[in-house]
Structure formats: C-alpha cells, structure tokens
Enzyme design. Structure first.
Site, PDB file in Angstrom:
ATOM      1  N   ASP A 104      48.057  38.672  23.273  1.00 32.09           N
ATOM      2  CA  ASP A 104      46.777  38.781  23.962  1.00 32.09           C
ATOM      3  C   ASP A 104      45.664  38.331  23.008  1.00 32.09           C
ATOM      4  O   ASP A 104      45.663  38.681  21.829  1.00 32.09           O
ATOM      5  CB  ASP A 104      46.541  40.226  24.411  1.00 32.09           C
ATOM      6  CG  ASP A 104      45.420  40.324  25.433  1.00 32.09           C
ATOM      7  OD1 ASP A 104      45.699  40.652  26.599  1.00 32.09           O
ATOM      8  OD2 ASP A 104      44.249  40.054  25.068  1.00 32.09           O
TER       9      ASP A 104
ATOM     10  N   HIS B 264      50.705  39.608  35.199  1.00 33.87           N
ATOM     11  CA  HIS B 264      51.139  39.758  33.808  1.00 33.87           C
ATOM     12  C   HIS B 264      51.364  41.241  33.502  1.00 33.87           C
ATOM     13  O   HIS B 264      50.669  42.105  34.030  1.00 33.87           O
ATOM     14  CB  HIS B 264      50.110  39.179  32.830  1.00 33.87           C
ATOM     15  CG  HIS B 264      48.709  39.629  33.072  1.00 33.87           C
ATOM     16  ND1 HIS B 264      47.917  39.070  34.060  1.00 33.87           N
ATOM     17  CD2 HIS B 264      47.948  40.584  32.480  1.00 33.87           C
ATOM     18  CE1 HIS B 264      46.732  39.663  34.052  1.00 33.87           C
ATOM     19  NE2 HIS B 264      46.724  40.601  33.101  1.00 33.87           N
TER      20      HIS B 264
ATOM     21  N   GLY C 192      41.111  46.604  37.218  1.00 34.10           N
ATOM     22  CA  GLY C 192      40.788  46.021  35.918  1.00 34.10           C
ATOM     23  C   GLY C 192      41.412  44.663  35.668  1.00 34.10           C
ATOM     24  O   GLY C 192      41.423  44.183  34.530  1.00 34.10           O
ATOM     25  N   GLN C 193      41.938  44.017  36.722  1.00 37.40           N
ATOM     26  CA  GLN C 193      42.547  42.700  36.526  1.00 37.40           C
ATOM     27  C   GLN C 193      41.467  41.640  36.379  1.00 37.40           C
ATOM     28  O   GLN C 193      40.527  41.576  37.193  1.00 37.40           O
ATOM     29  CB  GLN C 193      43.458  42.349  37.721  1.00 37.40           C
ATOM     30  CG  GLN C 193      44.240  41.056  37.518  1.00 37.40           C
ATOM     31  CD  GLN C 193      45.222  40.757  38.646  1.00 37.40           C
ATOM     32  OE1 GLN C 193      45.260  41.463  39.665  1.00 37.40           O
ATOM     33  NE2 GLN C 193      46.001  39.709  38.464  1.00 37.40           N
TER      34      GLN C 193
ATOM     35  N   ASN D 264      47.576  45.595  35.734  1.00 36.81           N
ATOM     36  CA  ASN D 264      46.324  45.836  36.446  1.00 36.81           C
ATOM     37  C   ASN D 264      46.330  45.020  37.735  1.00 36.81           C
ATOM     38  O   ASN D 264      46.732  43.851  37.714  1.00 36.81           O
ATOM     39  CB  ASN D 264      45.132  45.421  35.581  1.00 36.81           C
ATOM     40  CG  ASN D 264      45.013  46.250  34.314  1.00 36.81           C
ATOM     41  OD1 ASN D 264      45.289  47.445  34.330  1.00 36.81           O
ATOM     42  ND2 ASN D 264      44.622  45.623  33.217  1.00 36.81           N
TER      43      ASN D 264
ATOM     44  N   HIS E 179      51.175  43.887  30.422  1.00 41.51           N
ATOM     45  CA  HIS E 179      50.719  44.130  29.057  1.00 41.51           C
ATOM     46  C   HIS E 179      51.776  44.962  28.340  1.00 41.51           C
ATOM     47  O   HIS E 179      52.239  45.975  28.880  1.00 41.51           O
ATOM     48  CB  HIS E 179      49.421  44.946  29.048  1.00 41.51           C
ATOM     49  CG  HIS E 179      48.228  44.263  29.643  1.00 41.51           C
ATOM     50  ND1 HIS E 179      47.242  43.689  28.878  1.00 41.51           N
ATOM     51  CD2 HIS E 179      47.866  44.064  30.933  1.00 41.51           C
ATOM     52  CE1 HIS E 179      46.307  43.180  29.671  1.00 41.51           C
ATOM     53  NE2 HIS E 179      46.656  43.396  30.928  1.00 41.51           N
TER      54      HIS E 179
HETATM   55  P1  AMP Z   1      43.876  41.832  32.810  1.00 37.86           P
HETATM   56  O1  AMP Z   1      42.503  42.424  32.548  1.00 37.86           O
HETATM   57  O2  AMP Z   1      44.943  42.830  33.079  1.00 37.86           O
HETATM   58  O3  AMP Z   1      43.807  40.733  33.850  1.00 37.86           O
HETATM   59  O4  AMP Z   1      44.325  41.173  31.440  1.00 37.86           O
HETATM   60  C1  AMP Z   1      44.010  39.863  31.085  1.00 37.86           C
HETATM   61  C2  AMP Z   1      44.266  39.758  29.607  1.00 37.86           C
HETATM   62  O5  AMP Z   1      44.408  38.396  29.287  1.00 37.86           O
HETATM   63  C3  AMP Z   1      43.141  40.302  28.731  1.00 37.86           C
HETATM   64  O6  AMP Z   1      43.668  41.339  27.893  1.00 37.86           O
HETATM   65  C4  AMP Z   1      42.668  39.081  27.934  1.00 37.86           C
HETATM   66  O7  AMP Z   1      42.346  39.404  26.603  1.00 37.86           O
HETATM   67  C5  AMP Z   1      43.886  38.171  28.010  1.00 37.86           C
HETATM   68  N1  AMP Z   1      43.639  36.735  27.939  1.00 37.86           N
HETATM   69  C6  AMP Z   1      42.770  36.016  28.683  1.00 37.86           C
HETATM   70  N2  AMP Z   1      42.884  34.705  28.398  1.00 37.86           N
HETATM   71  C7  AMP Z   1      43.858  34.596  27.462  1.00 37.86           C
HETATM   72  C8  AMP Z   1      44.451  33.502  26.754  1.00 37.86           C
HETATM   73  N3  AMP Z   1      44.055  32.249  26.967  1.00 37.86           N
HETATM   74  N4  AMP Z   1      45.421  33.770  25.862  1.00 37.86           N
HETATM   75  C9  AMP Z   1      45.826  35.047  25.639  1.00 37.86           C
HETATM   76  N5  AMP Z   1      45.321  36.113  26.283  1.00 37.86           N
HETATM   77  C10 AMP Z   1      44.341  35.897  27.166  1.00 37.86           C
END
Ligand code: AMP
Ligand code: ZN
Length: 113
Positions: free
Chosen positions: A29, A99, A92-93, A86, A101
C-alpha cells in the site's frame, strides 16, 4: 477503463509487488497504516464487494488464501494480522477495484475508525 489497480495488475503503473499469479496480485500500500500493509487484488476488475456473484466464489477463496500465505511468508501469521475489505463510500472504499488489505506488524485495535 481508468482504474489504477487494473493498471498495476497489467504492469502499466509501478507497484512494489510481493506476490502474483494468474488470478491475483499483491503489492505494498502506498500509504501504509501498519508496518506491514499489503493489498491483494483479483486481476479481474470487480468494482466492490457489492458486485460479487456466486461465480466469484473460487476467486475470492483464492484471494483470501493468497493473503494467508503472504502473511505466513511475511512472518506475521503467528502474532496475528488483519484482513479488511471496505465497501463503497460509507465503508471507506476509495479505489473501486476490489482489494483485501493485509495489515500486521503492530497490535490492531477495535473498533476501527
Ligand atoms: P480503500 O480505502 O479500501 O479503497 O483502500 C485503497 C488503498 O489503496 C489505500 O490504502 C491507498 O493508500 C492505496 N492506494 C491507492 N493507490 C495506490 C497505488 N497506486 N499503489 C498502492 N496503493 C495504492
Ligand atoms: Zn480495475
């Protein structure tokens, strides 16, 4: 489709990839919330949990199993870790490609914010 995680899965934008096979990709992340914070995604674009059907059962099983294997390889399986999904804005998505986490390397608290 302008999806950052599809671009990572296709190799079109860089990521710190720690596992990949024909179905899933795992990478670090960008904004880690724990000493270990990985994201595990299906290569197939699925926007959110709400879009899953029973046809995705095997894929989701493989996604979770890949996360379990990764936790073991990263040395956090015995101490423990958190898998988190999420769903949509209220959950919180922020990236609309499903994906999981994988968070570990510190004590997790409950409830999450
Ligand atoms: P969510 O809030 O569950 O949609 O999580 C999205 C996650 O993606 C967040 O923790 C971001 O820090 C991560 N994220 C967004 N863009 C990238 C990227 N290009 N490479 C790695 N992580 C990313
Ligand atoms: Zn996508």
């Amino acid at each position: 489709m302008d999806c950052p995680f599809c671009k990572i899965a296709n190799g079109d934008i860089p990521a710190d990839i720690c596992y990949e096979d024909d179905k899933v990709v795992a990478f670090a992340d960008l904004n880690p919330q724990a000493p270990i914070h990985k994201l595990i995604i299906p290569r197939q674009h699925i926007s959110s949990l709400n879009d899953l059907t029973s046809a995705d059962n095997a894929l989701m099983g493989h996604l979770i199993h890949s996360a379990q294997q990764l936790a073991d390889q990263l040395g956090i399986a015995t101490d423990g870790y958190r898998l988190l999904l999420n769903c949509n804005a209220g959950g919180g998505q922020t990236v609309f490609h499903l994906h999981v986490h994988l968070l570990g390397g510190r004590q997790m608290r409950w409830p999450p914010g």
